[in-house]
Enzyme design. Sequence first.
Site, PDB file in Angstrom:
ATOM      1  N   GLY A  11      20.800   0.182  65.069  1.00 55.09           N
ATOM      2  CA  GLY A  11      22.158   0.067  65.618  1.00 55.09           C
ATOM      3  C   GLY A  11      22.170   0.250  67.130  1.00 55.09           C
ATOM      4  O   GLY A  11      21.132   0.505  67.748  1.00 55.09           O
ATOM      5  N   ARG A  12      23.373   0.143  67.706  1.00 54.00           N
ATOM      6  CA  ARG A  12      23.501   0.300  69.169  1.00 54.00           C
ATOM      7  C   ARG A  12      22.997   1.674  69.610  1.00 54.00           C
ATOM      8  O   ARG A  12      22.185   1.791  70.531  1.00 54.00           O
ATOM      9  CB  ARG A  12      24.971   0.112  69.588  1.00 54.00           C
ATOM     10  CG  ARG A  12      25.410  -1.336  69.575  1.00 54.00           C
ATOM     11  CD  ARG A  12      26.906  -1.444  69.927  1.00 54.00           C
ATOM     12  NE  ARG A  12      27.719  -0.952  68.824  1.00 54.00           N
ATOM     13  CZ  ARG A  12      28.224  -1.729  67.868  1.00 54.00           C
ATOM     14  NH1 ARG A  12      28.023  -3.023  67.893  1.00 54.00           N
ATOM     15  NH2 ARG A  12      28.948  -1.222  66.877  1.00 54.00           N
ATOM     16  N   THR A  92      27.846  10.326  63.869  1.00 55.93           N
ATOM     17  CA  THR A  92      28.815   9.389  63.280  1.00 55.93           C
ATOM     18  C   THR A  92      30.241   9.918  63.422  1.00 55.93           C
ATOM     19  O   THR A  92      30.477  11.107  63.207  1.00 55.93           O
ATOM     20  CB  THR A  92      28.481   9.219  61.775  1.00 55.93           C
ATOM     21  OG1 THR A  92      27.123   8.819  61.678  1.00 55.93           O
ATOM     22  CG2 THR A  92      29.385   8.201  61.123  1.00 55.93           C
ATOM     23  N   HIS A 148      37.428   1.303  73.913  1.00 55.33           N
ATOM     24  CA  HIS A 148      36.084   1.105  73.339  1.00 55.33           C
ATOM     25  C   HIS A 148      35.837  -0.380  73.092  1.00 55.33           C
ATOM     26  O   HIS A 148      36.767  -1.173  73.072  1.00 55.33           O
ATOM     27  CB  HIS A 148      35.928   1.874  72.020  1.00 55.33           C
ATOM     28  CG  HIS A 148      35.678   3.345  72.217  1.00 55.33           C
ATOM     29  ND1 HIS A 148      36.697   4.258  72.296  1.00 55.33           N
ATOM     30  CD2 HIS A 148      34.520   4.045  72.366  1.00 55.33           C
ATOM     31  CE1 HIS A 148      36.190   5.467  72.486  1.00 55.33           C
ATOM     32  NE2 HIS A 148      34.878   5.370  72.541  1.00 55.33           N
ATOM     33  N   HIS A 149      34.581  -0.690  72.829  1.00 57.57           N
ATOM     34  CA  HIS A 149      34.144  -2.063  72.565  1.00 57.57           C
ATOM     35  C   HIS A 149      34.824  -2.646  71.313  1.00 57.57           C
ATOM     36  O   HIS A 149      35.358  -1.891  70.485  1.00 57.57           O
ATOM     37  CB  HIS A 149      32.615  -2.101  72.412  1.00 57.57           C
ATOM     38  CG  HIS A 149      32.109  -1.144  71.367  1.00 57.57           C
ATOM     39  ND1 HIS A 149      32.020  -1.480  70.039  1.00 57.57           N
ATOM     40  CD2 HIS A 149      31.691   0.136  71.466  1.00 57.57           C
ATOM     41  CE1 HIS A 149      31.549  -0.449  69.352  1.00 57.57           C
ATOM     42  NE2 HIS A 149      31.339   0.552  70.193  1.00 57.57           N
ATOM     43  N   LYS A 152      34.110  -1.384  67.463  1.00 54.07           N
ATOM     44  CA  LYS A 152      34.319  -0.007  66.988  1.00 54.07           C
ATOM     45  C   LYS A 152      35.206  -0.021  65.746  1.00 54.07           C
ATOM     46  O   LYS A 152      36.231  -0.690  65.715  1.00 54.07           O
ATOM     47  CB  LYS A 152      34.952   0.853  68.089  1.00 54.07           C
ATOM     48  CG  LYS A 152      35.093   2.304  67.668  1.00 54.07           C
ATOM     49  CD  LYS A 152      35.259   3.237  68.836  1.00 54.07           C
ATOM     50  CE  LYS A 152      35.428   4.681  68.397  1.00 54.07           C
ATOM     51  NZ  LYS A 152      34.230   5.234  67.749  1.00 54.07           N
TER      52      LYS A 152
HETATM   53  P1  NAD Z   1      26.143   0.280  64.903  1.00 55.46           P
HETATM   54  O1  NAD Z   1      26.969  -0.438  63.876  1.00 55.46           O
HETATM   55  O2  NAD Z   1      25.582  -0.472  66.040  1.00 55.46           O
HETATM   56  O3  NAD Z   1      24.916   1.033  64.180  1.00 55.46           O
HETATM   57  C1  NAD Z   1      24.987   1.623  62.904  1.00 55.46           C
HETATM   58  C2  NAD Z   1      23.662   1.345  62.218  1.00 55.46           C
HETATM   59  O4  NAD Z   1      23.645   2.009  60.959  1.00 55.46           O
HETATM   60  C3  NAD Z   1      23.433  -0.171  61.930  1.00 55.46           C
HETATM   61  O5  NAD Z   1      22.174  -0.597  62.404  1.00 55.46           O
HETATM   62  C4  NAD Z   1      23.532  -0.229  60.411  1.00 55.46           C
HETATM   63  O6  NAD Z   1      22.704  -1.273  59.859  1.00 55.46           O
HETATM   64  C5  NAD Z   1      23.005   1.154  60.046  1.00 55.46           C
HETATM   65  N1  NAD Z   1      23.300   1.508  58.662  1.00 55.46           N
HETATM   66  C6  NAD Z   1      24.411   1.223  57.941  1.00 55.46           C
HETATM   67  N2  NAD Z   1      24.277   1.657  56.666  1.00 55.46           N
HETATM   68  C7  NAD Z   1      23.046   2.235  56.612  1.00 55.46           C
HETATM   69  C8  NAD Z   1      22.335   2.866  55.557  1.00 55.46           C
HETATM   70  N3  NAD Z   1      22.838   2.992  54.310  1.00 55.46           N
HETATM   71  N4  NAD Z   1      21.096   3.351  55.834  1.00 55.46           N
HETATM   72  C9  NAD Z   1      20.554   3.236  57.083  1.00 55.46           C
HETATM   73  N5  NAD Z   1      21.188   2.621  58.112  1.00 55.46           N
HETATM   74  C10 NAD Z   1      22.429   2.134  57.862  1.00 55.46           C
HETATM   75  O7  NAD Z   1      27.065   1.484  65.398  1.00 55.46           O
HETATM   76  P2  NAD Z   1      26.861   2.418  66.684  1.00 55.46           P
HETATM   77  O8  NAD Z   1      27.662   1.887  67.819  1.00 55.46           O
HETATM   78  O9  NAD Z   1      25.419   2.723  66.862  1.00 55.46           O
HETATM   79  O10 NAD Z   1      27.651   3.734  66.189  1.00 55.46           O
HETATM   80  C11 NAD Z   1      27.275   4.414  65.006  1.00 55.46           C
HETATM   81  C12 NAD Z   1      28.209   5.619  64.820  1.00 55.46           C
HETATM   82  O11 NAD Z   1      28.017   6.539  65.907  1.00 55.46           O
HETATM   83  C13 NAD Z   1      29.698   5.262  64.840  1.00 55.46           C
HETATM   84  O12 NAD Z   1      30.375   6.123  63.937  1.00 55.46           O
HETATM   85  C14 NAD Z   1      30.115   5.570  66.271  1.00 55.46           C
HETATM   86  O13 NAD Z   1      31.486   5.846  66.419  1.00 55.46           O
HETATM   87  C15 NAD Z   1      29.277   6.804  66.521  1.00 55.46           C
HETATM   88  N6  NAD Z   1      29.048   7.139  67.930  1.00 55.46           N
HETATM   89  C16 NAD Z   1      29.027   8.451  68.233  1.00 55.46           C
HETATM   90  C17 NAD Z   1      28.729   8.874  69.502  1.00 55.46           C
HETATM   91  C18 NAD Z   1      28.649  10.357  69.776  1.00 55.46           C
HETATM   92  O14 NAD Z   1      28.390  10.755  70.931  1.00 55.46           O
HETATM   93  N7  NAD Z   1      28.814  11.202  68.764  1.00 55.46           N
HETATM   94  C19 NAD Z   1      28.460   7.935  70.504  1.00 55.46           C
HETATM   95  C20 NAD Z   1      28.474   6.581  70.176  1.00 55.46           C
HETATM   96  C21 NAD Z   1      28.749   6.185  68.869  1.00 55.46           C
END
Ligand code: NAD
Length: 258
Positions: A11-12, A92, A148-149, A152
């Site tokens: 993921g990102r 998350t 946000h992007h 989200k």
């Molecule tokens: P994203 O969608 O780019 O990445 C999520 C990843 O999880 C994807 O690659 C997806 O394939 C994977 N995934 C989904 N189901 C899965 C499973 N069962 N097993 C393994 N992998 C699985 O999202 P993102 O932008 O990376 O954000 C992820 C989360 O983090 C979001 O909830 C976002 O709001 C949060 N976030 C938190 C912070 C922080 O500082 N706490 C910062 C940025 C993003």
Amino acid sequence: MTEVIIVGAAGRMGQCLTSLAKADPALDLVGAVDNGERLESLKALDCPVADKLAGIPALASGAAIIDFTAPEVSLGTARLAAENGNPLVIGTTGLGEGHFAELNELAAKTPIFWSSNMSIGVNVLAKILPLLARALGEDYDIELVELHHNRKKDSPSGTALTLGKCLAGARGWDLPDVAADGRSGLVGARPKAQIGFHAVRGGDVVGVHTVYFMGPGERIEVSHQAHSRENFAQGALRACVWLAGQKPGKLYSMADML
Ligand code: NAD
């Protein structure tokens, strides 16, 4: 050296975490987990990859885990971490009360850390906003705007809710009683005991949170802008090293670490 497994590695946030973990001499990346269709992109990491956390050998030897995925996935990770005694950092957002109730139970078995925003700047902001809210007093209305992007999923952002909770606490309010999620239609005059949340979505904005204090004849705006995901990832990696030295017993947060 702290052994670390990243869940959601493709993921990102996951991509940022794996590249920083690989470059950090204090960390050993011992596993990367993501959905089957995304595993190909993880092969270059030169560590065990799997579509299930249970498929990573270092799970059994107590490696720390970082999970940035989705609420139900993170809860599944927490259950496995509690069974195996792995320290777990969850980034998350969008978790509900039921998720937190279970995380608190699991945190009795293994150290678990959760923060809606791992950036040091936002966490310092969370400390100073209540001072402003108290010093300005109730003549100053509080509104919160977050950007946000366009991909989200949750809204308002977890960070907006965390900041809102600090601000409500400083006024002696419970956030659910005073939160107004956007406004539409004939909503009437703004009550004093209210905090408005407004979510803007578009493009590739990493994250902007602005708190407005609006009083008679003036307004203060306090804004945090994340320039890249690196600040969140650095915070999560720092939390992971810190958490490996903590005991189970509570759901840890940035406030505990800082
Ligand atoms: P994203 O969608 O780019 O990445 C999520 C990843 O999880 C994807 O690659 C997806 O394939 C994977 N995934 C989904 N189901 C899965 C499973 N069962 N097993 C393994 N992998 C699985 O999202 P993102 O932008 O990376 O954000 C992820 C989360 O983090 C979001 O909830 C976002 O709001 C949060 N976030 C938190 C912070 C922080 O500082 N706490 C910062 C940025 C993003």
